[in-house]
Design a protein around this motif. Sequence first.
Motif, PDB file in Angstrom:
ATOM      1  N   LYS A  55       0.832  -1.203   0.000  1.00  0.00           N
ATOM      2  CA  LYS A  55       0.000   0.000   0.000  1.00  0.00           C
ATOM      3  C   LYS A  55       0.870   1.257   0.000  1.00  0.00           C
ATOM      4  CE  LYS A  55      -4.033   1.946   2.277  1.00  0.00           C
ATOM      5  NZ  LYS A  55      -5.005   1.788   3.361  1.00  0.00           N
ATOM      6  N   LYS A  56       1.987   1.202   0.713  1.00  0.00           N
ATOM      7  CA  LYS A  56       2.857   2.364   0.826  1.00  0.00           C
ATOM      8  C   LYS A  56       3.761   2.544  -0.393  1.00  0.00           C
ATOM      9  CE  LYS A  56       5.247   5.384   3.493  1.00  0.00           C
ATOM     10  NZ  LYS A  56       4.723   6.620   3.921  1.00  0.00           N
ATOM     11  N   PHE A  57       4.349   1.433  -0.893  1.00  0.00           N
ATOM     12  CA  PHE A  57       5.385   1.542  -1.909  1.00  0.00           C
ATOM     13  C   PHE A  57       4.972   1.057  -3.300  1.00  0.00           C
ATOM     14  CE2 PHE A  57       7.705   1.165   2.130  1.00  0.00           C
ATOM     15  CZ  PHE A  57       8.358   2.385   2.116  1.00  0.00           C
ATOM     16  N   MET A  58       3.935   0.261  -3.403  1.00  0.00           N
ATOM     17  CA  MET A  58       3.513  -0.284  -4.702  1.00  0.00           C
ATOM     18  C   MET A  58       1.984  -0.185  -4.810  1.00  0.00           C
ATOM     19  SD  MET A  58       5.937  -3.623  -4.679  1.00  0.00           S
ATOM     20  CE  MET A  58       6.745  -3.754  -6.245  1.00  0.00           C
ATOM     21  N   THR A  59       1.486   1.007  -4.787  1.00  0.00           N
ATOM     22  CA  THR A  59       0.047   1.245  -4.758  1.00  0.00           C
ATOM     23  C   THR A  59      -0.701   0.625  -5.938  1.00  0.00           C
ATOM     24  OG1 THR A  59       0.492   3.292  -3.567  1.00  0.00           O
ATOM     25  CG2 THR A  59      -1.720   3.024  -4.471  1.00  0.00           C
ATOM     26  N   PRO A  60      -0.203   0.711  -7.183  1.00  0.00           N
ATOM     27  CA  PRO A  60      -0.947   0.077  -8.288  1.00  0.00           C
ATOM     28  C   PRO A  60      -1.097  -1.436  -8.107  1.00  0.00           C
ATOM     29  CG  PRO A  60       0.699   1.591  -9.162  1.00  0.00           C
ATOM     30  CD  PRO A  60       0.938   1.486  -7.694  1.00  0.00           C
ATOM     31  N   LEU A  61      -0.048  -2.097  -7.645  1.00  0.00           N
ATOM     32  CA  LEU A  61      -0.138  -3.532  -7.404  1.00  0.00           C
ATOM     33  C   LEU A  61      -1.082  -3.821  -6.245  1.00  0.00           C
ATOM     34  CD1 LEU A  61       0.717  -6.435  -7.979  1.00  0.00           C
ATOM     35  CD2 LEU A  61       2.693  -6.063  -6.492  1.00  0.00           C
ATOM     36  N   TYR A  62      -1.034  -3.009  -5.208  1.00  0.00           N
ATOM     37  CA  TYR A  62      -1.936  -3.156  -4.065  1.00  0.00           C
ATOM     38  C   TYR A  62      -3.392  -3.072  -4.514  1.00  0.00           C
ATOM     39  CZ  TYR A  62      -4.459  -1.917   0.192  1.00  0.00           C
ATOM     40  OH  TYR A  62      -5.373  -1.865   1.215  1.00  0.00           O
ATOM     41  N   GLU A  63      -3.684  -2.092  -5.367  1.00  0.00           N
ATOM     42  CA  GLU A  63      -5.055  -1.937  -5.860  1.00  0.00           C
ATOM     43  C   GLU A  63      -5.444  -3.041  -6.825  1.00  0.00           C
ATOM     44  OE1 GLU A  63      -5.016   2.036  -7.390  1.00  0.00           O
ATOM     45  OE2 GLU A  63      -5.034   2.937  -5.401  1.00  0.00           O
ATOM     46  N   ALA A  64      -4.501  -3.516  -7.629  1.00  0.00           N
ATOM     47  CA  ALA A  64      -4.797  -4.592  -8.578  1.00  0.00           C
ATOM     48  C   ALA A  64      -5.091  -5.907  -7.858  1.00  0.00           C
ATOM     49  CB  ALA A  64      -3.631  -4.774  -9.548  1.00  0.00           C
ATOM     50  N   LEU A  65      -4.378  -6.172  -6.770  1.00  0.00           N
ATOM     51  CA  LEU A  65      -4.615  -7.414  -6.031  1.00  0.00           C
ATOM     52  C   LEU A  65      -5.939  -7.377  -5.280  1.00  0.00           C
ATOM     53  CD1 LEU A  65      -1.037  -8.138  -4.647  1.00  0.00           C
ATOM     54  CD2 LEU A  65      -2.228  -9.324  -6.494  1.00  0.00           C
ATOM     55  N   GLY A  66      -6.348  -6.196  -4.877  1.00  0.00           N
ATOM     56  CA  GLY A  66      -7.651  -6.037  -4.246  1.00  0.00           C
ATOM     57  C   GLY A  66      -7.849  -6.942  -3.042  1.00  0.00           C
ATOM     58  N   ILE A  67      -8.976  -7.625  -3.030  1.00  0.00           N
ATOM     59  CA  ILE A  67      -9.359  -8.470  -1.907  1.00  0.00           C
ATOM     60  C   ILE A  67      -8.473  -9.700  -1.785  1.00  0.00           C
ATOM     61  CG2 ILE A  67     -11.056  -9.779  -3.234  1.00  0.00           C
ATOM     62  CD1 ILE A  67     -11.387  -8.732   0.446  1.00  0.00           C
ATOM     63  N   TYR A  68      -7.775 -10.056  -2.852  1.00  0.00           N
ATOM     64  CA  TYR A  68      -6.983 -11.286  -2.815  1.00  0.00           C
ATOM     65  C   TYR A  68      -5.728 -11.157  -1.963  1.00  0.00           C
ATOM     66  CZ  TYR A  68     -10.195 -12.917  -6.290  1.00  0.00           C
ATOM     67  OH  TYR A  68     -11.342 -13.288  -6.927  1.00  0.00           O
ATOM     68  N   LEU A  69      -5.251  -9.955  -1.738  1.00  0.00           N
ATOM     69  CA  LEU A  69      -4.081  -9.785  -0.892  1.00  0.00           C
ATOM     70  C   LEU A  69      -4.386 -10.165   0.561  1.00  0.00           C
ATOM     71  CD1 LEU A  69      -1.143  -9.002  -0.706  1.00  0.00           C
ATOM     72  CD2 LEU A  69      -1.851  -6.641  -0.408  1.00  0.00           C
ATOM     73  N   PRO A  70      -5.441  -9.633   1.178  1.00  0.00           N
ATOM     74  CA  PRO A  70      -5.733 -10.102   2.543  1.00  0.00           C
ATOM     75  C   PRO A  70      -6.145 -11.569   2.586  1.00  0.00           C
ATOM     76  CG  PRO A  70      -7.164  -8.251   1.949  1.00  0.00           C
ATOM     77  CD  PRO A  70      -6.269  -8.514   0.792  1.00  0.00           C
ATOM     78  N   LEU A  71      -6.593 -12.097   1.456  1.00  0.00           N
ATOM     79  CA  LEU A  71      -6.979 -13.508   1.429  1.00  0.00           C
ATOM     80  C   LEU A  71      -5.786 -14.450   1.503  1.00  0.00           C
ATOM     81  CD1 LEU A  71      -9.970 -13.696  -1.081  1.00  0.00           C
ATOM     82  CD2 LEU A  71      -9.999 -13.968   1.383  1.00  0.00           C
ATOM     83  N   ILE A  72      -4.562 -13.924   1.378  1.00  0.00           N
ATOM     84  CA  ILE A  72      -3.390 -14.775   1.591  1.00  0.00           C
ATOM     85  C   ILE A  72      -3.436 -15.327   3.012  1.00  0.00           C
ATOM     86  CG2 ILE A  72      -0.869 -14.836   1.764  1.00  0.00           C
ATOM     87  CD1 ILE A  72      -0.711 -12.773  -0.423  1.00  0.00           C
ATOM     88  N   THR A  73      -4.020 -14.548   3.933  1.00  0.00           N
ATOM     89  CA  THR A  73      -4.148 -15.005   5.311  1.00  0.00           C
ATOM     90  C   THR A  73      -4.892 -16.325   5.375  1.00  0.00           C
ATOM     91  OG1 THR A  73      -4.194 -12.717   6.051  1.00  0.00           O
ATOM     92  CG2 THR A  73      -4.970 -14.369   7.605  1.00  0.00           C
ATOM     93  N   THR A  74      -5.923 -16.454   4.565  1.00  0.00           N
ATOM     94  CA  THR A  74      -6.722 -17.683   4.579  1.00  0.00           C
ATOM     95  C   THR A  74      -6.342 -18.627   3.445  1.00  0.00           C
ATOM     96  OG1 THR A  74      -8.456 -16.633   3.257  1.00  0.00           O
ATOM     97  CG2 THR A  74      -8.676 -16.532   5.658  1.00  0.00           C
ATOM     98  N   ASN A  75      -5.258 -18.309   2.736  1.00  0.00           N
ATOM     99  CA  ASN A  75      -4.806 -19.181   1.663  1.00  0.00           C
ATOM    100  C   ASN A  75      -4.309 -20.478   2.289  1.00  0.00           C
ATOM    101  OD1 ASN A  75      -3.418 -20.467  -0.458  1.00  0.00           O
ATOM    102  ND2 ASN A  75      -2.935 -18.503  -1.407  1.00  0.00           N
TER     103      ASN A  75
END
Length: 194
Positions: free
Chosen positions: A95-115
């Motif tokens: 979110k701080k350093f790679m905002t476009p990638l953060y936005e592209a991953l969307g909900i799937y980034l926090p879903l790594i927790t439940t991956n």
Amino acid sequence: MSAAGIITLVITTILANNVVLSQFLGICSFLGVSQKTDTAAGMGAALTFVLTLASFVCGVLYRFLLVPFHLEYLRTIVFIAIVAALVQFVEMFLKKFMTPLYEALGIYLPLITTNCAVLGVALLNVQKDYSIVVGTIYGFATALGYWLAIVLLSFLREKITDNDIPRPFQGFPIVLVTAALMSIAFFGFAGIKF
């Protein structure tokens, strides 16, 4: 484990025992984030970081905290907490350093927790009684296998969009067929002797 054994473990983990295509762990993000290659590569990188670090930290805590105090039964809860903390770190970093990638991953980034791939690898390290170093290498190789699979699927999905696909297979069905064919292809590596 010898150097040859580690090399064999890495190669078989990436190809023959691919976490997504043969163990069917991590399917949610595999299918959800594989629409564009750059997003898939970013997800693979994020998962590689989380999975490798989680394998190391879980191994250390299991060997030096849970086992000596006979708290092995808490491993699942402890491993989930470790994975959740690591994912929060990755999310803040992106979110701080790679905002476009953060936005592209969307909900799937926090879903790594439940991956289930991340938790599955931590539990497999304990089940297979890997040392901390071998468990970390196994986690890294598993993440590379995931990365390879998701980037290949995203590349194929980008190529499929330009084809004339029969109406019943348009959209998500052709993605599932493609993933199934990839899985069959990766099973071919199981017959190779290293």
